[in-house]
Design a protein around this motif. Structure first.
Motif, short mmCIF file in Angstrom:
data_model
loop_
_atom_site.label_atom_id
_atom_site.label_comp_id
_atom_site.label_asym_id
_atom_site.label_seq_id
_atom_site.Cartn_x
_atom_site.Cartn_y
_atom_site.Cartn_z
N ASN A 18 2.08 -5.05 3.62
CA ASN A 18 0.70 -4.61 3.75
C ASN A 18 0.62 -3.21 4.37
O ASN A 18 -0.46 -2.69 4.54
CB ASN A 18 -0.14 -5.61 4.54
N ARG A 19 1.76 -2.61 4.69
CA ARG A 19 1.77 -1.24 5.18
C ARG A 19 3.07 -0.59 4.75
O ARG A 19 4.03 -1.26 4.41
CB ARG A 19 1.59 -1.19 6.69
N ASP A 20 3.05 0.74 4.74
CA ASP A 20 4.21 1.52 4.30
C ASP A 20 4.62 1.20 2.86
O ASP A 20 5.80 1.18 2.52
CB ASP A 20 5.41 1.33 5.24
N GLU A 24 1.07 4.15 -0.54
CA GLU A 24 0.63 4.69 0.74
C GLU A 24 1.52 5.86 1.18
O GLU A 24 1.03 6.89 1.64
CB GLU A 24 0.64 3.60 1.80
N ASN A 41 -2.81 3.47 10.00
CA ASN A 41 -3.17 2.09 10.34
C ASN A 41 -3.82 1.95 11.71
O ASN A 41 -3.35 1.19 12.56
CB ASN A 41 -1.94 1.18 10.25
N ASP A 50 -5.59 2.85 6.02
CA ASP A 50 -4.19 3.25 5.84
C ASP A 50 -3.92 4.63 6.43
O ASP A 50 -2.88 4.84 7.05
CB ASP A 50 -3.83 3.23 4.35
#
Length: 146
Positions: A18-20, A24, A41, A50
């Motif tokens: 959900n990140r990186d 993104e 974030n 983001d």
């Protein structure tokens, strides 16, 4: 019928980040190349954007077309198995995106959404970022939440 066992499917889905994510990271690279500095974030803002450009009060969400239902995009498909589950989950994602954007706008922030498929034309995304941070009218004024 799913071709994966429930255990294998669970392990596969647990690997979805959900990140990186790649999209993104691509947007971060574009912003940095334009000389824009940002935070990543920020959990103290609604929806945990983001990328956040505090100086310009701009929050950027980088959305995957599948997970956030990009309307008109071929990547926004619905899985054939467990359709009721997936439909409810994906509709909830869209609702959550709309609530986060409304909350941020209520706090005086600009909200920009970059879709995964838009990164095919990175120059256009870079131009939108610059326009948003320089107070210029954006190239596209429509916000599509799918």
């Amino acid at each position: 019928m799913d071709r994966w066992s429930p255990e294998d499917r669970s392990a596969l889905m647990a690997r979805v980040r959900n990140r990186d994510t790649s999209p993104e990271l691509a947007v971060r690279k574009l912003a940095h190349a334009q000389g824009l500095r940002f935070r990543v974030n920020r959990r103290d803002l609604p929806g945990t954007p983001d990328l956040v450009f505090p100086r310009y009060r701009l929050a950027v969400f980088v959305h995957g077309c599948f997970w956030h239902r990009h309307s008109g995009c071929k990547r926004a498909t619905t899985p054939k198995t467990r359709q009721d589950f997936w439909e409810a989950k994906l509709v909830r994602n869209v609702e959550r995106d709309q609530q986060a954007a409304a909350a941020l706008e209520g706090l005086g922030w600009q909200v920009m959404t970059v879709w995964e498929c838009e990164l095919k034309d990175q120059a256009s995304v870079a131009q939108r970022l610059l326009a948003s941070t320089r107070g210029l009218p954006p190239l596209s004024t429509s916000v599509d939440y799918g």
